[in-house]
Write a protein that holds these residues in place. Structure first.
Motif, PDB file in Angstrom:
ATOM      1  N   MET A   1     -13.455  18.597   1.699  1.00 54.29           N
ATOM      2  CA  MET A   1     -13.645  17.347   2.370  1.00 54.29           C
ATOM      3  C   MET A   1     -14.044  16.035   1.176  1.00 54.29           C
ATOM      4  SD  MET A   1     -13.080  17.274   5.527  1.00 54.29           S
ATOM      5  CE  MET A   1     -13.808  15.852   6.288  1.00 54.29           C
ATOM      6  N   ALA A   2     -14.725  16.454   0.377  1.00 56.65           N
ATOM      7  CA  ALA A   2     -15.162  15.493  -0.672  1.00 56.65           C
ATOM      8  C   ALA A   2     -13.954  15.301  -1.189  1.00 56.65           C
ATOM      9  CB  ALA A   2     -15.964  16.264  -1.816  1.00 56.65           C
ATOM     10  N   ILE A   3     -12.793  15.858  -1.623  1.00 53.94           N
ATOM     11  CA  ILE A   3     -11.474  15.451  -2.128  1.00 53.94           C
ATOM     12  C   ILE A   3     -10.625  14.627  -1.269  1.00 53.94           C
ATOM     13  CG2 ILE A   3      -9.245  16.340  -3.302  1.00 53.94           C
ATOM     14  CD1 ILE A   3     -10.711  18.828  -4.100  1.00 53.94           C
ATOM     15  N   LEU A   4     -10.608  15.019  -0.061  1.00 54.91           N
ATOM     16  CA  LEU A   4      -9.997  14.377   0.927  1.00 54.91           C
ATOM     17  C   LEU A   4     -10.596  12.869   1.344  1.00 54.91           C
ATOM     18  CD1 LEU A   4      -9.187  17.096   3.517  1.00 54.91           C
ATOM     19  CD2 LEU A   4      -7.732  16.220   1.946  1.00 54.91           C
ATOM     20  N   THR A   5     -11.823  12.920   1.074  1.00 53.11           N
ATOM     21  CA  THR A   5     -12.631  11.625   1.098  1.00 53.11           C
ATOM     22  C   THR A   5     -12.058  10.278   0.092  1.00 53.11           C
ATOM     23  OG1 THR A   5     -14.394  12.452   2.024  1.00 53.11           O
ATOM     24  CG2 THR A   5     -14.700  10.484   1.255  1.00 53.11           C
ATOM     25  N   LEU A   6     -11.828  11.086  -1.154  1.00 56.96           N
ATOM     26  CA  LEU A   6     -11.210  10.092  -2.147  1.00 56.96           C
ATOM     27  C   LEU A   6      -9.860   9.698  -1.807  1.00 56.96           C
ATOM     28  CD1 LEU A   6     -12.334  12.205  -5.442  1.00 56.96           C
ATOM     29  CD2 LEU A   6     -13.050  10.079  -4.703  1.00 56.96           C
ATOM     30  N   LEU A   7      -9.096  10.819  -1.173  1.00 57.31           N
ATOM     31  CA  LEU A   7      -7.718  10.262  -1.044  1.00 57.31           C
ATOM     32  C   LEU A   7      -7.662   9.119   0.151  1.00 57.31           C
ATOM     33  CD1 LEU A   7      -5.692  13.560  -0.881  1.00 57.31           C
ATOM     34  CD2 LEU A   7      -5.575  11.698  -2.450  1.00 57.31           C
ATOM     35  N   VAL A   8      -8.621   9.157   1.071  1.00 58.94           N
ATOM     36  CA  VAL A   8      -8.583   8.198   2.097  1.00 58.94           C
ATOM     37  C   VAL A   8      -9.366   6.959   1.942  1.00 58.94           C
ATOM     38  CG1 VAL A   8      -8.423   9.810   4.221  1.00 58.94           C
ATOM     39  CG2 VAL A   8     -10.705   9.124   3.362  1.00 58.94           C
ATOM     40  N   PHE A   9      -9.993   6.981   0.642  1.00 57.45           N
ATOM     41  CA  PHE A   9     -10.800   5.682   0.209  1.00 57.45           C
ATOM     42  C   PHE A   9      -9.629   4.474  -0.330  1.00 57.45           C
ATOM     43  CE2 PHE A   9     -15.305   7.265  -1.287  1.00 57.45           C
ATOM     44  CZ  PHE A   9     -15.573   7.292   0.147  1.00 57.45           C
ATOM     45  N   PHE A  10      -8.616   5.005  -0.475  1.00 57.66           N
ATOM     46  CA  PHE A  10      -7.562   4.187  -1.256  1.00 57.66           C
ATOM     47  C   PHE A  10      -7.266   2.911  -0.351  1.00 57.66           C
ATOM     48  CE2 PHE A  10      -6.662   7.691  -4.080  1.00 57.66           C
ATOM     49  CZ  PHE A  10      -6.631   7.108  -5.112  1.00 57.66           C
ATOM     50  N   SER A  11      -7.060   3.190   0.803  1.00 61.64           N
ATOM     51  CA  SER A  11      -6.816   2.099   1.739  1.00 61.64           C
ATOM     52  C   SER A  11      -7.864   1.245   1.963  1.00 61.64           C
ATOM     53  CB  SER A  11      -6.498   2.625   3.107  1.00 61.64           C
ATOM     54  OG  SER A  11      -6.155   1.478   3.996  1.00 61.64           O
ATOM     55  N   PRO A  12      -9.122   1.582   2.395  1.00 57.77           N
ATOM     56  CA  PRO A  12     -10.181   0.761   2.648  1.00 57.77           C
ATOM     57  C   PRO A  12     -10.537  -0.161   1.197  1.00 57.77           C
ATOM     58  CG  PRO A  12     -11.021   2.686   2.804  1.00 57.77           C
ATOM     59  CD  PRO A  12      -9.594   3.011   2.695  1.00 57.77           C
ATOM     60  N   LEU A  13     -10.738   0.483   0.231  1.00 59.55           N
ATOM     61  CA  LEU A  13     -10.995   0.009  -1.040  1.00 59.55           C
ATOM     62  C   LEU A  13     -10.007  -1.220  -1.274  1.00 59.55           C
ATOM     63  CD1 LEU A  13     -12.684  -0.053  -3.549  1.00 59.55           C
ATOM     64  CD2 LEU A  13     -10.894   1.360  -4.672  1.00 59.55           C
ATOM     65  N   ALA A  14      -8.670  -1.103  -1.168  1.00 57.48           N
ATOM     66  CA  ALA A  14      -7.708  -1.903  -1.305  1.00 57.48           C
ATOM     67  C   ALA A  14      -7.748  -3.297  -0.251  1.00 57.48           C
ATOM     68  CB  ALA A  14      -6.322  -1.255  -1.092  1.00 57.48           C
ATOM     69  N   ILE A  15      -8.540  -3.304   0.654  1.00 56.12           N
ATOM     70  CA  ILE A  15      -8.857  -4.176   1.682  1.00 56.12           C
ATOM     71  C   ILE A  15     -10.133  -4.773   1.565  1.00 56.12           C
ATOM     72  CG2 ILE A  15      -9.133  -4.737   4.175  1.00 56.12           C
ATOM     73  CD1 ILE A  15      -7.232  -2.420   4.645  1.00 56.12           C
ATOM     74  N   ASP A  16     -11.319  -4.057   1.353  1.00 55.08           N
ATOM     75  CA  ASP A  16     -12.767  -4.482   1.458  1.00 55.08           C
ATOM     76  C   ASP A  16     -13.040  -5.014   0.212  1.00 55.08           C
ATOM     77  OD1 ASP A  16     -13.047  -3.851   4.203  1.00 55.08           O
ATOM     78  OD2 ASP A  16     -13.108  -1.820   3.758  1.00 55.08           O
ATOM     79  N   ILE A  17     -12.755  -4.426  -0.763  1.00 59.54           N
ATOM     80  CA  ILE A  17     -13.443  -5.138  -2.017  1.00 59.54           C
ATOM     81  C   ILE A  17     -13.032  -6.350  -2.405  1.00 59.54           C
ATOM     82  CG2 ILE A  17     -11.445  -4.422  -3.608  1.00 59.54           C
ATOM     83  CD1 ILE A  17     -13.561  -3.517  -5.753  1.00 59.54           C
ATOM     84  N   TYR A  18     -12.165  -6.921  -2.125  1.00 53.33           N
ATOM     85  CA  TYR A  18     -11.729  -8.369  -2.458  1.00 53.33           C
ATOM     86  C   TYR A  18     -11.880  -9.177  -1.250  1.00 53.33           C
ATOM     87  CZ  TYR A  18      -7.181  -8.510  -0.350  1.00 53.33           C
ATOM     88  OH  TYR A  18      -5.982  -8.470   0.291  1.00 53.33           O
ATOM     89  N   LEU A  19     -12.721  -8.972  -0.149  1.00 54.59           N
ATOM     90  CA  LEU A  19     -12.697  -9.835   0.810  1.00 54.59           C
ATOM     91  C   LEU A  19     -13.510 -10.965   0.619  1.00 54.59           C
ATOM     92  CD1 LEU A  19     -13.250  -7.571   4.134  1.00 54.59           C
ATOM     93  CD2 LEU A  19     -11.405  -9.223   3.519  1.00 54.59           C
ATOM     94  N   PRO A  20     -14.656 -10.861  -0.105  1.00 55.80           N
ATOM     95  CA  PRO A  20     -15.470 -12.084  -0.376  1.00 55.80           C
ATOM     96  C   PRO A  20     -14.739 -13.035  -1.164  1.00 55.80           C
ATOM     97  CG  PRO A  20     -16.914 -10.069  -0.800  1.00 55.80           C
ATOM     98  CD  PRO A  20     -15.468  -9.725  -0.769  1.00 55.80           C
ATOM     99  N   ALA A  21     -13.513 -12.399  -2.009  1.00 54.25           N
ATOM    100  CA  ALA A  21     -12.912 -13.490  -3.128  1.00 54.25           C
ATOM    101  C   ALA A  21     -11.623 -14.180  -2.251  1.00 54.25           C
ATOM    102  CB  ALA A  21     -12.603 -12.688  -3.842  1.00 54.25           C
ATOM    103  N   LEU A  22     -11.508 -13.749  -0.961  1.00 56.11           N
ATOM    104  CA  LEU A  22     -10.225 -14.650  -0.301  1.00 56.11           C
ATOM    105  C   LEU A  22     -10.240 -16.184  -0.276  1.00 56.11           C
ATOM    106  CD1 LEU A  22      -9.670 -12.398   2.898  1.00 56.11           C
ATOM    107  CD2 LEU A  22      -7.882 -12.891   1.053  1.00 56.11           C
TER     108      LEU A  22
END
Length: 389
Positions: free
Chosen positions: A1-22
């Motif tokens: 599950m830890a490895i799978l969690t890393l895999l599903v992190f890609f999508s939310p990371l690509a959205i949420d990390i730069y929201l304050p910079a929009l």
């Protein structure tokens, strides 16, 4: 599950990390806020469409191979976005990045189905979604710091570094979980594989629920910087604070939802989620004239509870009938959830530009699902997982 969690992190990371910079991005590229928001919708659209190809490939070539390919594409496209000199260049990079993220997502959820089977996959997806929700809590904080210390481009260099790290972990630690995979075949994209999934009524209904729930969250994510920073004058740090509180609510709800499912069944959990979203919509409309962050975020807290209640159950029920086609089913589910939600929000943003009304409309769109859930077919779909109190 830890490895799978890393895999599903890609999508939310690509959205949420730069929201304050929009807003900063929009100013740097000298474009409207709508075009800056399109960097998110383009990403999700590509992520959904790409899963039509990633899913069958995951069935044929294996989950591990597809995951590694997706990580490579994701990392390279993050570097392209880092060097973007125009909004067109940025949008093209985000389309490519969505294709990479879709492969990691399909590989992760198909692996869940491989390991835990049809009965337990729904609960595991709920737990996985709970882990994913740490990204909206932490990524905007990191993105805000990167933007203020360097500039908005630093967010994309971080994505490239995350892809490199995860690629090494996956290469050495992830084992193949699909025992039936084979080499490339000419019929890997045979239409009958897709039709076998799309002709299943329970899949279409539950995948549509996932699409509607994701559209609510996407409408919030794309509208929050405008509503809170532009309209209410919140600073980047204050925006991150409220965004983080909502992420904590989402985390708690995602871990409570499987317990609710165990006790009262999937049908009750879905009904509860739809009802909470409907009440959240009414509250959003009632408080729309109050210019305070809580007036905007309180209904959003309710939407996060509804979203968490719906997504895990609906995704699990969508994939339940499929074994060797789990990758294809996960791909079409992703098409509904990502491309469908992206198109729906993009269309509604042009019709209902006001953030509060936009989000409320998306919440209310799921209300007709109650008619199906209380119908004979709806009861039958959930009969095997219903538990007496």
């Amino acid at each position: 599950m830890a490895i799978l969690t890393l895999l599903v992190f890609f999508s939310p990371l690509a959205i949420d990390i730069y929201l304050p910079a929009l807003p900063t991005m929009a100013n740097d590229f000298a474009v409207s806020h709508a075009l800056a928001q399109d960097t998110i919708t383009y990403f999700l659209f590509a992520m959904g469409i790409g899963q039509l190809f990633a899913g069958p490939l995951a069935d044929k070539l294996g989950r591990r191979t597809v995951a590694l390919a997706g990580i490579s594409v994701y990392g390279l496209s993050a570097l392209l976005a880092w060097g973007a000199q125009s909004i067109e260049w940025m949008l093209a990079a985000r389309l490519l990045q969505g294709l990479g993220a879709c492969a990691t997502s399909v590989a992760a959820f198909a692996t869940v189905r491989d390991i835990f089977g049809e009965k337990e996959s729904g609960k595991m997806i709920s737990y996985l979604n709970g882990a994913i929700c740490f990204i909206p809590a932490l990524a905007p904080i990191l993105g805000s710091w990167l933007t203020q210390q360097f500039d908005w481009r630093a967010n994309f260099s971080f994505m490239a570094l995350f892809a490199a790290f995860t690629g090494v972990v996956i290469f050495f630690q992830l084992r193949e979980t699909n025992p039936n995979q084979s080499g490339p075949a000419q019929n890997v994209f045979k239409l009958s594989r897709y039709w076998a999934v799309l002709s299943t009524p329970s899949f279409v209904f539950h995948a549509s629920l996932c699409m509607g729930a994701m559209a609510v969250i996407l409408a919030y994510v794309t509208s929050a910087p405008i509503a809170l920073m532009e309209r209410m004058g919140l600073s980047m740090d204050a925006f991150t604070f409220w965004f983080g509180i909502n992420a904590v609510v989402n985390i708690l709800a995602s871990f409570i939802a499987p317990k609710m499912t165990d006790r009262w069944g999937t049908r009750f959990t879905l009904v509860f989620g739809v009802m909470v979203l409907s009440f959240g919509a009414l509250l959003m409309l009632l408080l729309s004239d109050w210019a305070h962050p809580l007036a905007f975020m309180l209904p959003i807290f309710m939407s996060s509870i509804g979203f968490a209640s719906i997504l895990g159950c609906a995704a699990g029920k969508s994939l339940e009938p499929f074994g060797d086609k789990a990758g294809t089913a996960a791909a079409i589910l992703g098409l509904f959830q990502m491309s469908g939600a992206g198109l729906l929000v993009g269309l509604m943003q042009r019709i209902v530009p006001e953030p509060q009304w936009l989000i409320a409309c998306h919440m209310l769109l799921l209300l007709p699902a109650l008619l199906v859930l209380f119908s004979q077919s709806g009861k039958q779909w959930h009969h095997n997982l219903q538990h007496s109190v």
